[in-house]
Design a protein around this motif. Structure first.
Motif, PDB file in Angstrom:
ATOM      1  N   LEU A   1       0.822  -1.207   0.000  1.00 25.86           N
ATOM      2  CA  LEU A   1       0.000   0.000   0.000  1.00 25.86           C
ATOM      3  C   LEU A   1       0.858   1.260   0.000  1.00 25.86           C
ATOM      4  CD1 LEU A   1      -2.921  -0.772   2.502  1.00 25.86           C
ATOM      5  CD2 LEU A   1      -3.117  -0.304   0.063  1.00 25.86           C
ATOM      6  N   ASN A   2       2.068   1.150   0.547  1.00 22.27           N
ATOM      7  CA  ASN A   2       2.974   2.296   0.602  1.00 22.27           C
ATOM      8  C   ASN A   2       3.780   2.466  -0.685  1.00 22.27           C
ATOM      9  OD1 ASN A   2       2.852   3.254   3.567  1.00 22.27           O
ATOM     10  ND2 ASN A   2       3.133   1.051   3.775  1.00 22.27           N
ATOM     11  N   GLY A   3       3.750   1.467  -1.544  1.00 21.89           N
ATOM     12  CA  GLY A   3       4.579   1.505  -2.737  1.00 21.89           C
ATOM     13  C   GLY A   3       5.964   0.954  -2.460  1.00 21.89           C
ATOM     14  N   SER A   4       6.504   1.302  -1.301  1.00 22.08           N
ATOM     15  CA  SER A   4       7.791   0.779  -0.846  1.00 22.08           C
ATOM     16  C   SER A   4       7.819   0.901   0.673  1.00 22.08           C
ATOM     17  CB  SER A   4       8.965   1.556  -1.460  1.00 22.08           C
ATOM     18  OG  SER A   4       8.912   2.922  -1.091  1.00 22.08           O
ATOM     19  N   LEU A   5       8.776   0.282   1.315  1.00 19.67           N
ATOM     20  CA  LEU A   5       8.858   0.306   2.764  1.00 19.67           C
ATOM     21  C   LEU A   5       9.178   1.734   3.233  1.00 19.67           C
ATOM     22  CD1 LEU A   5       8.671  -1.629   5.184  1.00 19.67           C
ATOM     23  CD2 LEU A   5      11.156  -1.865   5.071  1.00 19.67           C
ATOM     24  N   PRO A   6       8.300   2.342   4.047  1.00 19.07           N
ATOM     25  CA  PRO A   6       8.528   3.737   4.471  1.00 19.07           C
ATOM     26  C   PRO A   6       9.608   3.899   5.529  1.00 19.07           C
ATOM     27  CG  PRO A   6       6.542   2.870   5.495  1.00 19.07           C
ATOM     28  CD  PRO A   6       7.017   1.807   4.545  1.00 19.07           C
ATOM     29  N   TYR A   7      10.014   2.787   6.156  1.00 18.15           N
ATOM     30  CA  TYR A   7      11.004   2.859   7.223  1.00 18.15           C
ATOM     31  C   TYR A   7      12.264   2.078   6.867  1.00 18.15           C
ATOM     32  CZ  TYR A   7       6.795   4.210   9.778  1.00 18.15           C
ATOM     33  OH  TYR A   7       5.629   4.819  10.173  1.00 18.15           O
ATOM     34  N   LYS A   8      13.397   2.563   7.328  1.00 21.86           N
ATOM     35  CA  LYS A   8      14.672   1.865   7.189  1.00 21.86           C
ATOM     36  C   LYS A   8      15.318   1.817   8.556  1.00 21.86           C
ATOM     37  CE  LYS A   8      19.026   1.837   4.624  1.00 21.86           C
ATOM     38  NZ  LYS A   8      19.845   2.535   3.591  1.00 21.86           N
ATOM     39  N   LEU A   9      15.585   0.616   9.021  1.00 17.20           N
ATOM     40  CA  LEU A   9      16.122   0.413  10.369  1.00 17.20           C
ATOM     41  C   LEU A   9      15.212   1.054  11.423  1.00 17.20           C
ATOM     42  CD1 LEU A   9      19.923   1.068   9.687  1.00 17.20           C
ATOM     43  CD2 LEU A   9      18.719  -1.130   9.782  1.00 17.20           C
ATOM     44  N   GLY A  10      13.908   1.036  11.159  1.00 18.91           N
ATOM     45  CA  GLY A  10      12.940   1.557  12.108  1.00 18.91           C
ATOM     46  C   GLY A  10      12.761   3.059  12.062  1.00 18.91           C
ATOM     47  N   ARG A  11      13.417   3.745  11.130  1.00 22.48           N
ATOM     48  CA  ARG A  11      13.326   5.195  11.031  1.00 22.48           C
ATOM     49  C   ARG A  11      12.731   5.601   9.688  1.00 22.48           C
ATOM     50  NH1 ARG A  11      19.554   5.682  13.077  1.00 22.48           N
ATOM     51  NH2 ARG A  11      19.177   5.001  15.229  1.00 22.48           N
ATOM     52  N   LEU A  12      12.029   6.711   9.688  1.00 22.09           N
ATOM     53  CA  LEU A  12      11.409   7.202   8.462  1.00 22.09           C
ATOM     54  C   LEU A  12      12.484   7.465   7.415  1.00 22.09           C
ATOM     55  CD1 LEU A  12       8.535   8.014   7.496  1.00 22.09           C
ATOM     56  CD2 LEU A  12       9.143  10.371   8.055  1.00 22.09           C
ATOM     57  N   SER A  13      12.315   6.883   6.239  1.00 30.32           N
ATOM     58  CA  SER A  13      13.354   6.957   5.217  1.00 30.32           C
ATOM     59  C   SER A  13      13.153   8.107   4.240  1.00 30.32           C
ATOM     60  CB  SER A  13      13.411   5.635   4.441  1.00 30.32           C
ATOM     61  OG  SER A  13      12.147   5.345   3.856  1.00 30.32           O
ATOM     62  N   GLY A  14      12.119   8.909   4.414  1.00 33.36           N
ATOM     63  CA  GLY A  14      11.866  10.037   3.525  1.00 33.36           C
ATOM     64  C   GLY A  14      10.503  10.641   3.804  1.00 33.36           C
ATOM     65  N   HIS A  15      10.237  11.816   3.258  1.00 33.48           N
ATOM     66  CA  HIS A  15       8.956  12.482   3.480  1.00 33.48           C
ATOM     67  C   HIS A  15       7.839  11.744   2.749  1.00 33.48           C
ATOM     68  CE1 HIS A  15      10.519  16.610   4.857  1.00 33.48           C
ATOM     69  NE2 HIS A  15      11.463  15.700   5.026  1.00 33.48           N
ATOM     70  N   LYS A  16       6.745  11.508   3.432  1.00 32.63           N
ATOM     71  CA  LYS A  16       5.565  10.902   2.835  1.00 32.63           C
ATOM     72  C   LYS A  16       4.322  11.592   3.391  1.00 32.63           C
ATOM     73  CE  LYS A  16       7.258   6.199   1.909  1.00 32.63           C
ATOM     74  NZ  LYS A  16       6.939   6.202   0.481  1.00 32.63           N
ATOM     75  N   ASP A  17       3.284  11.696   2.559  1.00 31.77           N
ATOM     76  CA  ASP A  17       2.030  12.268   3.036  1.00 31.77           C
ATOM     77  C   ASP A  17       1.365  11.345   4.042  1.00 31.77           C
ATOM     78  OD1 ASP A  17       1.945  14.705   1.585  1.00 31.77           O
ATOM     79  OD2 ASP A  17       1.434  13.592  -0.221  1.00 31.77           O
ATOM     80  N   ILE A  18       1.435  10.059   3.776  1.00 31.71           N
ATOM     81  CA  ILE A  18       0.782   9.089   4.653  1.00 31.71           C
ATOM     82  C   ILE A  18       1.516   7.756   4.561  1.00 31.71           C
ATOM     83  CG2 ILE A  18      -0.860   8.327   2.876  1.00 31.71           C
ATOM     84  CD1 ILE A  18      -2.952   8.105   5.188  1.00 31.71           C
ATOM     85  N   ALA A  19       1.539   7.034   5.653  1.00 28.13           N
ATOM     86  CA  ALA A  19       2.158   5.709   5.688  1.00 28.13           C
ATOM     87  C   ALA A  19       1.151   4.715   6.247  1.00 28.13           C
ATOM     88  CB  ALA A  19       3.418   5.720   6.544  1.00 28.13           C
ATOM     89  N   PHE A  20       1.084   3.565   5.643  1.00 26.94           N
ATOM     90  CA  PHE A  20       0.217   2.494   6.129  1.00 26.94           C
ATOM     91  C   PHE A  20       1.067   1.526   6.951  1.00 26.94           C
ATOM     92  CE2 PHE A  20      -1.998   4.158   2.480  1.00 26.94           C
ATOM     93  CZ  PHE A  20      -3.323   4.158   2.876  1.00 26.94           C
ATOM     94  N   GLU A  21       0.602   1.247   8.169  1.00 27.51           N
ATOM     95  CA  GLU A  21       1.328   0.343   9.056  1.00 27.51           C
ATOM     96  C   GLU A  21       0.506  -0.903   9.344  1.00 27.51           C
ATOM     97  OE1 GLU A  21       2.628   2.134  12.657  1.00 27.51           O
ATOM     98  OE2 GLU A  21       4.319   3.160  11.694  1.00 27.51           O
ATOM     99  N   CYS A  22       1.167  -1.908   9.885  1.00 27.87           N
ATOM    100  CA  CYS A  22       0.471  -3.114  10.316  1.00 27.87           C
ATOM    101  C   CYS A  22      -0.366  -2.792  11.557  1.00 27.87           C
ATOM    102  CB  CYS A  22       1.474  -4.221  10.620  1.00 27.87           C
ATOM    103  SG  CYS A  22       2.320  -4.852   9.148  1.00 27.87           S
ATOM    104  N   SER A  23      -1.425  -3.540  11.751  1.00 28.19           N
ATOM    105  CA  SER A  23      -2.347  -3.283  12.859  1.00 28.19           C
ATOM    106  C   SER A  23      -2.423  -4.505  13.774  1.00 28.19           C
ATOM    107  CB  SER A  23      -3.736  -2.960  12.310  1.00 28.19           C
ATOM    108  OG  SER A  23      -4.332  -4.126  11.758  1.00 28.19           O
ATOM    109  N   LYS A  24      -3.298  -4.435  14.766  1.00 28.83           N
ATOM    110  CA  LYS A  24      -3.462  -5.552  15.692  1.00 28.83           C
ATOM    111  C   LYS A  24      -4.068  -6.766  15.007  1.00 28.83           C
ATOM    112  CE  LYS A  24      -7.927  -3.756  17.326  1.00 28.83           C
ATOM    113  NZ  LYS A  24      -8.668  -3.218  18.490  1.00 28.83           N
TER     114      LYS A  24
END
Length: 258
Positions: free
Chosen positions: A70-93
């Motif tokens: 959904l993000n097109g690519s992984l928004p995080y690298k080593l647990g940190r934001l890898s670049g500016h994004k309007d929105i990020a989709f994360e895993c849920s419960k």
């Protein structure tokens, strides 16, 4: 405890205690101050529940995880934001991946020592007691979650700390899906974060607001956030422009909050 009003104002809600530095005078925290680590849901507000999740085990993989896709690519690298994004989709419960999955980076508990301290011009402020790397998630913007139609008359003109979490509406108003995010300042940046849902529109309308380090933040540096109000954009009931000075002290400060 001569130098501190509290050794942990979070009352064990975080993995790391948040201490309160004792002011030089007799100033104390407001009586109604309460630390929270979850959103408070207001009356008449219907919170969107997590509906579906991925089946990844133990962790999500970019070429097979629907949440990452959904993000097109992984928004995080080593647990940190890898670049500016309007929105990020994360895993849920609802997802099967482990709690330390990289796509749950903003859901982890506090990782850096923070301190509340009192200032002359700004009242209570927050600073870090350790160096924070660029892209690190710091905290979630929390408070009372309410519908705009349920706000008291004049609340939007007098409460400068209201934050619209409708990420989709913000993008529509700007007429863009670029990497720009409103509310950026030299210390922090914010990002809309939401979970996978059949109705992506609704998910974006109830996004979480996560604060990330826009740059490396040095130890003892104050954490600040620019709300993005255009100058002279707010007026009172009589039509007079509301002005509120800013005292963040950063080189790029425009000297006014609104």
């Amino acid at each position: 405890m001569p130098w501190f009003l509290s050794r942990d104002v979070a009352n064990d809600l975080e993995a790391i205690p948040i201490r309160v530095r004792k002011p030089a005078d007799s100033t104390t925290l407001p009586e109604d101050f309460r630390y929270i680590n979850k959103m408070i849901i207001g009356k008449n507000f219907i919170k969107l529940e997590d509906y579906i999740g991925c089946n990844c085990r133990p962790k999500c993989v970019a070429n097979s995880c629907p949440c990452i896709q959904l993000n097109g690519s992984l928004p995080y690298k080593l647990g940190r934001l890898s670049g500016h994004k309007d929105i990020a989709f994360e895993c849920s419960k609802r997802c099967s991946c482990e709690p330390n999955c990289v796509l749950r980076s903003s859901q982890n508990q506090l990782k850096y020592s923070l301190e509340l301290y009192h200032t002359v011009d700004k009242g209570w402020a927050v600073r870090t007691l350790s160096t924070i790397p660029i892209g690190e998630s710091l905290c979630e913007y929390l408070g009372l979650l309410r519908r705009i139609e349920d706000l008291d008359d004049g609340a939007t003109e007098t409460n400068f700390y209201l934050y619209d979490i409708d990420c989709l509406q913000q993008l529509k108003e700007r007429g863009t899906t670029s990497n720009a995010i409103p509310g950026l300042e030299s210390v922090k940046m914010d990002q809309c974060v939401t979970h996978r849902h059949p109705d992506i529109t609704k998910a974006m309308q109830q996004a979480r607001v996560i604060l990330f380090a826009k740059r490396k933040i040095e130890s003892l540096e104050e954490l600040t956030l620019f709300y993005g109000y255009p100058i002279d954009s707010l007026k009172d009931e009589e039509g007079k422009v509301i002005k509120k000075d800013c005292y963040c002290g950063t080189p790029s400060c425009r000297k006014r909050l609104i």
